[in-house]
Scaffold this motif. Structure first.
Motif, PDB file in Angstrom:
ATOM      1  N   LEU A 158      44.807  13.156  -1.442  1.00 49.96           N
ATOM      2  CA  LEU A 158      44.683  12.646  -2.715  1.00 49.96           C
ATOM      3  C   LEU A 158      44.576  11.056  -2.730  1.00 49.96           C
ATOM      4  CD1 LEU A 158      47.306  15.149  -4.221  1.00 49.96           C
ATOM      5  CD2 LEU A 158      44.817  15.335  -4.594  1.00 49.96           C
ATOM      6  N   PRO A 159      44.086  10.366  -3.696  1.00 48.55           N
ATOM      7  CA  PRO A 159      43.881   9.289  -3.686  1.00 48.55           C
ATOM      8  C   PRO A 159      45.319   8.710  -4.104  1.00 48.55           C
ATOM      9  CG  PRO A 159      42.069  10.214  -5.280  1.00 48.55           C
ATOM     10  CD  PRO A 159      43.192  11.121  -4.469  1.00 48.55           C
ATOM     11  N   GLU A 160      46.009   9.037  -4.686  1.00 47.52           N
ATOM     12  CA  GLU A 160      47.340   8.674  -5.038  1.00 47.52           C
ATOM     13  C   GLU A 160      48.504   8.734  -3.889  1.00 47.52           C
ATOM     14  OE1 GLU A 160      47.404  12.623  -7.440  1.00 47.52           O
ATOM     15  OE2 GLU A 160      45.991  11.142  -6.582  1.00 47.52           O
ATOM     16  N   TYR A 161      47.731   9.480  -2.740  1.00 51.53           N
ATOM     17  CA  TYR A 161      48.434   9.226  -1.597  1.00 51.53           C
ATOM     18  C   TYR A 161      47.860   8.609  -0.637  1.00 51.53           C
ATOM     19  CZ  TYR A 161      51.378  13.226  -3.506  1.00 51.53           C
ATOM     20  OH  TYR A 161      52.024  13.814  -4.142  1.00 51.53           O
ATOM     21  N   GLY A 162      46.796   7.879  -0.723  1.00 49.01           N
ATOM     22  CA  GLY A 162      46.186   6.919   0.076  1.00 49.01           C
ATOM     23  C   GLY A 162      44.707   7.256   0.575  1.00 49.01           C
ATOM     24  N   SER A 163      44.094   8.497   0.368  1.00 49.29           N
ATOM     25  CA  SER A 163      43.012   8.983   0.497  1.00 49.29           C
ATOM     26  C   SER A 163      41.914   8.577  -0.396  1.00 49.29           C
ATOM     27  CB  SER A 163      42.925  10.424   1.064  1.00 49.29           C
ATOM     28  OG  SER A 163      43.642  10.317   2.534  1.00 49.29           O
ATOM     29  N   PRO A 164      41.033   7.713  -0.264  1.00 46.97           N
ATOM     30  CA  PRO A 164      40.077   7.829  -1.017  1.00 46.97           C
ATOM     31  C   PRO A 164      38.701   8.896  -1.174  1.00 46.97           C
ATOM     32  CG  PRO A 164      39.495   6.332   0.625  1.00 46.97           C
ATOM     33  CD  PRO A 164      40.928   7.045   0.732  1.00 46.97           C
ATOM     34  N   LYS A 165      38.930   9.734  -0.283  1.00 47.59           N
ATOM     35  CA  LYS A 165      37.978  10.855   0.013  1.00 47.59           C
ATOM     36  C   LYS A 165      38.690  12.103   0.369  1.00 47.59           C
ATOM     37  CE  LYS A 165      33.713   8.948  -0.556  1.00 47.59           C
ATOM     38  NZ  LYS A 165      32.892   9.314  -1.396  1.00 47.59           N
ATOM     39  N   TYR A 166      38.233  13.278  -0.467  1.00 48.34           N
ATOM     40  CA  TYR A 166      38.817  14.450   0.040  1.00 48.34           C
ATOM     41  C   TYR A 166      38.144  14.956   1.319  1.00 48.34           C
ATOM     42  CZ  TYR A 166      40.585  15.225  -4.856  1.00 48.34           C
ATOM     43  OH  TYR A 166      41.233  14.886  -5.755  1.00 48.34           O
ATOM     44  N   PRO A 167      38.656  15.814   2.229  1.00 48.52           N
ATOM     45  CA  PRO A 167      38.116  16.344   3.383  1.00 48.52           C
ATOM     46  C   PRO A 167      36.743  17.078   3.106  1.00 48.52           C
ATOM     47  CG  PRO A 167      40.426  16.866   3.328  1.00 48.52           C
ATOM     48  CD  PRO A 167      40.225  16.180   1.894  1.00 48.52           C
ATOM     49  N   HIS A 168      35.714  16.446   3.880  1.00 51.93           N
ATOM     50  CA  HIS A 168      34.367  16.975   3.761  1.00 51.93           C
ATOM     51  C   HIS A 168      34.101  18.255   4.588  1.00 51.93           C
ATOM     52  CE1 HIS A 168      34.052  14.534   0.416  1.00 51.93           C
ATOM     53  NE2 HIS A 168      32.766  14.396   0.450  1.00 51.93           N
ATOM     54  N   PHE A 169      34.719  18.446   5.679  1.00 46.89           N
ATOM     55  CA  PHE A 169      34.358  19.454   6.628  1.00 46.89           C
ATOM     56  C   PHE A 169      35.569  20.242   7.229  1.00 46.89           C
ATOM     57  CE2 PHE A 169      33.945  15.290   8.360  1.00 46.89           C
ATOM     58  CZ  PHE A 169      34.638  15.377   9.421  1.00 46.89           C
ATOM     59  N   PRO A 170      35.385  21.208   7.796  1.00 46.21           N
ATOM     60  CA  PRO A 170      36.534  22.141   8.480  1.00 46.21           C
ATOM     61  C   PRO A 170      37.596  21.728   9.194  1.00 46.21           C
ATOM     62  CG  PRO A 170      34.504  23.424   8.516  1.00 46.21           C
ATOM     63  CD  PRO A 170      34.108  22.115   8.244  1.00 46.21           C
ATOM     64  N   GLU A 171      37.385  20.697  10.219  1.00 50.52           N
ATOM     65  CA  GLU A 171      38.269  20.117  10.889  1.00 50.52           C
ATOM     66  C   GLU A 171      39.058  19.107  10.071  1.00 50.52           C
ATOM     67  OE1 GLU A 171      34.764  21.204  13.263  1.00 50.52           O
ATOM     68  OE2 GLU A 171      34.925  20.275  11.385  1.00 50.52           O
ATOM     69  N   ALA A 172      38.337  18.468   9.005  1.00 51.38           N
ATOM     70  CA  ALA A 172      39.067  17.189   8.347  1.00 51.38           C
ATOM     71  C   ALA A 172      40.205  18.324   7.295  1.00 51.38           C
ATOM     72  CB  ALA A 172      38.137  16.272   7.432  1.00 51.38           C
ATOM     73  N   GLU A 173      39.604  19.459   6.708  1.00 49.48           N
ATOM     74  CA  GLU A 173      40.255  20.046   5.929  1.00 49.48           C
ATOM     75  C   GLU A 173      41.653  20.651   6.698  1.00 49.48           C
ATOM     76  OE1 GLU A 173      41.171  22.230   2.289  1.00 49.48           O
ATOM     77  OE2 GLU A 173      39.796  20.577   2.763  1.00 49.48           O
ATOM     78  N   LEU A 174      41.329  21.207   8.108  1.00 47.29           N
ATOM     79  CA  LEU A 174      42.585  21.590   8.663  1.00 47.29           C
ATOM     80  C   LEU A 174      43.597  20.673   8.996  1.00 47.29           C
ATOM     81  CD1 LEU A 174      44.055  24.310   9.664  1.00 47.29           C
ATOM     82  CD2 LEU A 174      42.543  23.871  11.838  1.00 47.29           C
TER      83      LEU A 174
END
Length: 198
Positions: A158-174
């Motif tokens: 989440l942006p409020e936790y420091g991530s300007p982008k959501y995960p866009h592929f399975p490895e990033a999501e996991l």
């Protein structure tokens, strides 16, 4: 004896992490991760994962990464048929590498303060910078670098936790869920250890 520390020795935890790297099939990921681990070897022996939150103990960063890596190996038994395991493992190992530049600590492994760059940039931005610098040294494929940088960038979700982008592929999501799971289980274990029955 007198400093809060990880329950396993740093040597043992790093040895496990290096054994996973050694099993990587992709030589570029293997070399890239190995070079970074070697560069930060001395700091990894004592560095915590935080100043006051999860894994804020001596050796806490290795404890956090090795815990996530064990979970990643287990979950690859469930989801690994459509994921790049080497990419996932590399992301797990490197996702918090920026913390070494974010915080100032001595050999005690207790954080004294945040560095100026840590205050102004944070470990996510610093992690992306570190990866970019080492990618030039070993001439890492530009797409592989981009994937790893995205994993660092998106692992707080989440942006409020420091991530300007959501995960866009399975490895990033996991990676995101492995990070959250390990952090929360650590905190819950710490809290429940001091509770009386009932």
């Amino acid at each position: 004896d007198f400093v809060p520390s990880a329950p396993h020795s740093s040597e043992e935890m790093l040895s496990y992490i290096e054994s996973v790297v050694e099993q990587m099939v992709d030589d570029e990921y293997k070399t890239f991760v190995s070079v970074i681990l070697e560069h930060y070897h001395d700091q990894l022996m004592y560095f915590p994962a935080a100043k006051s939150n999860h894994h804020s103990v001596r050796g806490g960063l290795l404890y956090h990464v090795s815990g996530m890596l064990r979970s990643a190996e287990a979950l690859c038994g469930v989801y690994g048929d459509f994921m790049n395991k080497d990419l996932l493992y590399a992301g797990v190992i490197l996702h918090d590498i920026g913390k070494i530049e974010e915080m100032k600590t001595g050999a005690s492994g207790l954080v004294e303060e945040y560095s100026t760059a840590g205050i102004l940039l944070g470990h996510i931005s610093q992690g992306i910078i570190i990866l970019g610098e080492f990618a030039k040294k070993i001439d890492l494929d530009s797409e592989k670098l981009l994937l790893l940088q995205h994993m660092i960038l998106s692992h707080h979700y989440l942006p409020e936790y420091g991530s300007p982008k959501y995960p866009h592929f399975p490895e990033a999501e996991l990676l995101h869920y492995l990070d959250v799971l390990d952090a929360r289980m650590y905190d819950m274990k710490k809290i429940t250890e001091g509770l009386e029955p009932g």
